[in-house]
Design a protein around this motif. Structure first.
Motif, PDB file in Angstrom:
ATOM      1  N   LEU A 124      -5.289   4.259  11.905  1.00 59.11           N
ATOM      2  CA  LEU A 124      -3.938   3.816  12.260  1.00 59.11           C
ATOM      3  C   LEU A 124      -3.368   4.625  13.424  1.00 59.11           C
ATOM      4  N   SER A 169       3.076  -1.102  -1.769  1.00 65.35           N
ATOM      5  CA  SER A 169       3.330  -0.242  -0.607  1.00 65.35           C
ATOM      6  C   SER A 169       4.734   0.340  -0.768  1.00 65.35           C
ATOM      7  N   LYS A 198       3.540  -6.812  -2.628  1.00 64.53           N
ATOM      8  CA  LYS A 198       3.262  -6.078  -1.383  1.00 64.53           C
ATOM      9  C   LYS A 198       2.337  -4.906  -1.676  1.00 64.53           C
ATOM     10  N   LYS A 199       1.501  -5.105  -2.700  1.00 65.56           N
ATOM     11  CA  LYS A 199       0.464  -4.126  -3.050  1.00 65.56           C
ATOM     12  C   LYS A 199       1.035  -2.722  -3.317  1.00 65.56           C
ATOM     13  N   ALA A 241      -0.745   0.585  -1.791  1.00 63.32           N
ATOM     14  CA  ALA A 241      -1.301   0.392  -0.440  1.00 63.32           C
ATOM     15  C   ALA A 241      -0.695   1.373   0.546  1.00 63.32           C
ATOM     16  N   PHE A 273      -5.778   7.231   8.027  1.00 63.40           N
ATOM     17  CA  PHE A 273      -4.795   7.725   9.008  1.00 63.40           C
ATOM     18  C   PHE A 273      -5.317   7.590  10.440  1.00 63.40           C
ATOM     19  N   VAL A 307      -4.255   3.773  -1.233  1.00 65.04           N
ATOM     20  CA  VAL A 307      -4.418   3.935   0.217  1.00 65.04           C
ATOM     21  C   VAL A 307      -3.411   4.972   0.735  1.00 65.04           C
ATOM     22  N   GLY A 308      -3.833   5.776   1.675  1.00 68.59           N
ATOM     23  CA  GLY A 308      -2.922   6.719   2.324  1.00 68.59           C
ATOM     24  C   GLY A 308      -2.231   7.608   1.302  1.00 68.59           C
ATOM     25  N   ASN A 329       2.125   3.817   2.559  1.00 62.45           N
ATOM     26  CA  ASN A 329       3.441   3.605   3.177  1.00 62.45           C
ATOM     27  C   ASN A 329       3.588   2.154   3.646  1.00 62.45           C
ATOM     28  N   ASP A 330       4.774   1.599   3.475  1.00 62.33           N
ATOM     29  CA  ASP A 330       5.056   0.259   3.984  1.00 62.33           C
ATOM     30  C   ASP A 330       4.870   0.264   5.509  1.00 62.33           C
TER      31      ASP A 330
HETATM   32  N1  COA Z   1       2.782  -2.217   4.007  1.00 59.36           N
HETATM   33  C1  COA Z   1       3.413  -3.399   3.995  1.00 59.36           C
HETATM   34  N2  COA Z   1       2.886  -4.500   3.448  1.00 59.36           N
HETATM   35  C2  COA Z   1       1.656  -4.400   2.903  1.00 59.36           C
HETATM   36  C3  COA Z   1       0.942  -3.198   2.891  1.00 59.36           C
HETATM   37  C4  COA Z   1       1.556  -2.067   3.490  1.00 59.36           C
HETATM   38  N3  COA Z   1       0.965  -0.851   3.484  1.00 59.36           N
HETATM   39  N4  COA Z   1      -0.254  -3.403   2.284  1.00 59.36           N
HETATM   40  C5  COA Z   1      -0.271  -4.702   1.913  1.00 59.36           C
HETATM   41  N5  COA Z   1       0.874  -5.303   2.305  1.00 59.36           N
HETATM   42  C6  COA Z   1       1.268  -6.699   2.104  1.00 59.36           C
HETATM   43  C7  COA Z   1       0.477  -7.619   3.024  1.00 59.36           C
HETATM   44  O1  COA Z   1       1.074  -7.684   4.314  1.00 59.36           O
HETATM   45  C8  COA Z   1       0.576  -8.924   2.257  1.00 59.36           C
HETATM   46  O2  COA Z   1       1.873  -9.439   2.452  1.00 59.36           O
HETATM   47  P1  COA Z   1       2.063 -11.067   2.547  1.00 59.36           P
HETATM   48  O3  COA Z   1       1.543 -11.607   1.252  1.00 59.36           O
HETATM   49  O4  COA Z   1       3.543 -11.222   2.739  1.00 59.36           O
HETATM   50  O5  COA Z   1       1.227 -11.510   3.721  1.00 59.36           O
HETATM   51  C9  COA Z   1       0.510  -8.476   0.804  1.00 59.36           C
HETATM   52  O6  COA Z   1       0.903  -7.101   0.798  1.00 59.36           O
HETATM   53  C10 COA Z   1      -0.884  -8.584   0.218  1.00 59.36           C
HETATM   54  O7  COA Z   1      -1.759  -7.792   1.036  1.00 59.36           O
HETATM   55  P2  COA Z   1      -3.241  -8.245   1.386  1.00 59.36           P
HETATM   56  O8  COA Z   1      -3.715  -7.403   2.530  1.00 59.36           O
HETATM   57  O9  COA Z   1      -3.304  -9.720   1.548  1.00 59.36           O
HETATM   58  O10 COA Z   1      -4.016  -7.842   0.028  1.00 59.36           O
HETATM   59  P3  COA Z   1      -5.563  -7.541  -0.159  1.00 59.36           P
HETATM   60  O11 COA Z   1      -5.785  -7.545  -1.640  1.00 59.36           O
HETATM   61  O12 COA Z   1      -6.404  -8.433   0.697  1.00 59.36           O
HETATM   62  O13 COA Z   1      -5.768  -6.042   0.394  1.00 59.36           O
HETATM   63  C11 COA Z   1      -5.180  -3.728   0.666  1.00 59.36           C
HETATM   64  C12 COA Z   1      -5.136  -4.954  -0.246  1.00 59.36           C
HETATM   65  C13 COA Z   1      -4.369  -2.611   0.015  1.00 59.36           C
HETATM   66  C14 COA Z   1      -6.655  -3.257   0.841  1.00 59.36           C
HETATM   67  C15 COA Z   1      -4.638  -4.110   2.059  1.00 59.36           C
HETATM   68  O14 COA Z   1      -3.396  -4.753   1.863  1.00 59.36           O
HETATM   69  C16 COA Z   1      -4.421  -2.970   3.008  1.00 59.36           C
HETATM   70  O15 COA Z   1      -5.363  -2.433   3.571  1.00 59.36           O
HETATM   71  N6  COA Z   1      -3.142  -2.604   3.229  1.00 59.36           N
HETATM   72  C17 COA Z   1      -2.761  -1.649   4.236  1.00 59.36           C
HETATM   73  C18 COA Z   1      -3.004  -0.263   3.764  1.00 59.36           C
HETATM   74  C19 COA Z   1      -2.612   0.755   4.788  1.00 59.36           C
HETATM   75  O16 COA Z   1      -3.165   0.844   5.863  1.00 59.36           O
HETATM   76  N7  COA Z   1      -1.591   1.557   4.436  1.00 59.36           N
HETATM   77  C20 COA Z   1      -1.073   2.605   5.219  1.00 59.36           C
HETATM   78  C21 COA Z   1      -1.733   3.876   4.824  1.00 59.36           C
HETATM   79  S1  COA Z   1      -1.257   5.263   5.828  1.00 59.36           S
END
Ligand code: COA
Length: 254
Positions: free
Chosen positions: A131, A25, A22-23, A61, A128, A103-104, A63-64
């Motif tokens: 989102l 998170s 889940k990266k 990545a 932020f 991230v974040g 916060n979840d």
């Molecule tokens: N919360 C919960 N789950 C997350 C997550 C997060 N912040 N970021 C990634 N995941 C999960 C995805 O849902 C995916 O789950 P799945 O395999 O069950 O579908 C898995 O992690 C892999 O993520 P994915 O997006 O496919 O990986 P990627 O390598 O293409 O991209 C990131 C990586 C970090 C760039 C991208 O996941 C992302 O932008 N995440 C959100 C970051 C975010 O907005 N965080 C909040 C900050 S305030």
């Protein structure tokens, strides 16, 4: 818990984010585990330095997103807010090793670390506004002071990711090395710190951060109130639901 691994050796507490699927998170339980480990290290005279690291491919990545949608709005006692309080006031040296995306809170926590080493694959982002939220962890105060208002605006208002080179140039990180070397470098620097007199380290760090302590705490409290309110508003609901549904958000009504 296995999403957070902790290991103490040679006076160094190493905290590893270990939710790679889940990266890395961060869930409430993970924030609590990190805060507990740091609190324990602060109180344990045999621990002199803490290191926080992720995986060679991903730091965090942020916060979840599911937690954002489901957890109650953050208050002073929420796990994330306790984590931010503990990391921002940790009295001993704190070293971070960052590879891949930060991230974040994966980036904002670095503003509270003392030494930060990054892989050339590191990418920092603060989405932020994208989102429907606002900055946290004192980043609205610390980031403009670190990089200047205009660069901070690109990072915080446009939400544009920035590279390890930019992070080095603005002073967010200390050095860039190949990803496979980052954790070892952070550990070597931690060993160097651990060999120094603890009282000198703690006193020096406190003096270096003295002017910032009160305004950062005050700003973090203000950010927490606003962030919690914005989490419940339509823009954040749309953005977070869109992420979960793997689609682009539509802010035309927000
Ligand atoms: N919360 C919960 N789950 C997350 C997550 C997060 N912040 N970021 C990634 N995941 C999960 C995805 O849902 C995916 O789950 P799945 O395999 O069950 O579908 C898995 O992690 C892999 O993520 P994915 O997006 O496919 O990986 P990627 O390598 O293409 O991209 C990131 C990586 C970090 C760039 C991208 O996941 C992302 O932008 N995440 C959100 C970051 C975010 O907005 N965080 C909040 C900050 S305030």
């Amino acid at each position: 818990m296995t999403d957070i691994l902790t290991h103490t050796e040679d006076g160094i507490l190493t905290i590893t984010l270990n939710r790679v699927a889940k990266k890395n998170s961060l869930t409430s339980a993970m924030y609590t585990a990190i805060a507990d480990a740091l609190d324990g290290a602060a109180a344990d005279a045999s621990v002199r330095v803490a290191v926080i690291q992720g995986h060679e491919t991903i730091f965090s990545a942020g916060n979840d997103i599911g937690d954002f949608l489901n957890a109650p709005a953050p208050t002073a006692e929420s796990p994330v807010i306790r984590f931010l309080r503990v990391i921002s006031t940790f009295p001993k040296p704190l070293v971070a090793a960052v590879c891949g995306a930060a991230v974040g809170v994966g980036t904002t926590m670095l503003l509270h670390c003392d030494l930060v080493y990054a892989g050339d694959n590191a990418a920092f982002s603060l989405p932020f506004v994208n989102l429907g939220l606002c900055p946290e962890a004192g980043s609205s105060y610390l980031l403009p002071r670190l990089m200047g208002h205009q660069r901070a605006a690109e990072a915080l208002l446009l939400g544009d990711p920035f590279t390890a080179e930019t992070a080095l140039e603005v002073g967010l990180i200390n050095r860039i090395v190949p990803p496979a070397e980052v954790h070892a470098l952070a550990h070597r620097q931690a060993l160097r710190l651990a060999a120094k007199p603890l009282a000198s380290l703690v006193t020096s760090k406190r003096l270096m951060k003295q002017e910032l302590a009160a305004p950062v705490a005050e700003r973090m409290a203000e950010e927490t109130g606003l962030f919690g309110k914005m989490l419940r508003e339509p823009a954040a609901k749309e953005a977070l639901t869109a992420f979960m549904e793997n689609r682009k958000p539509d802010f035309s009504n927000c």
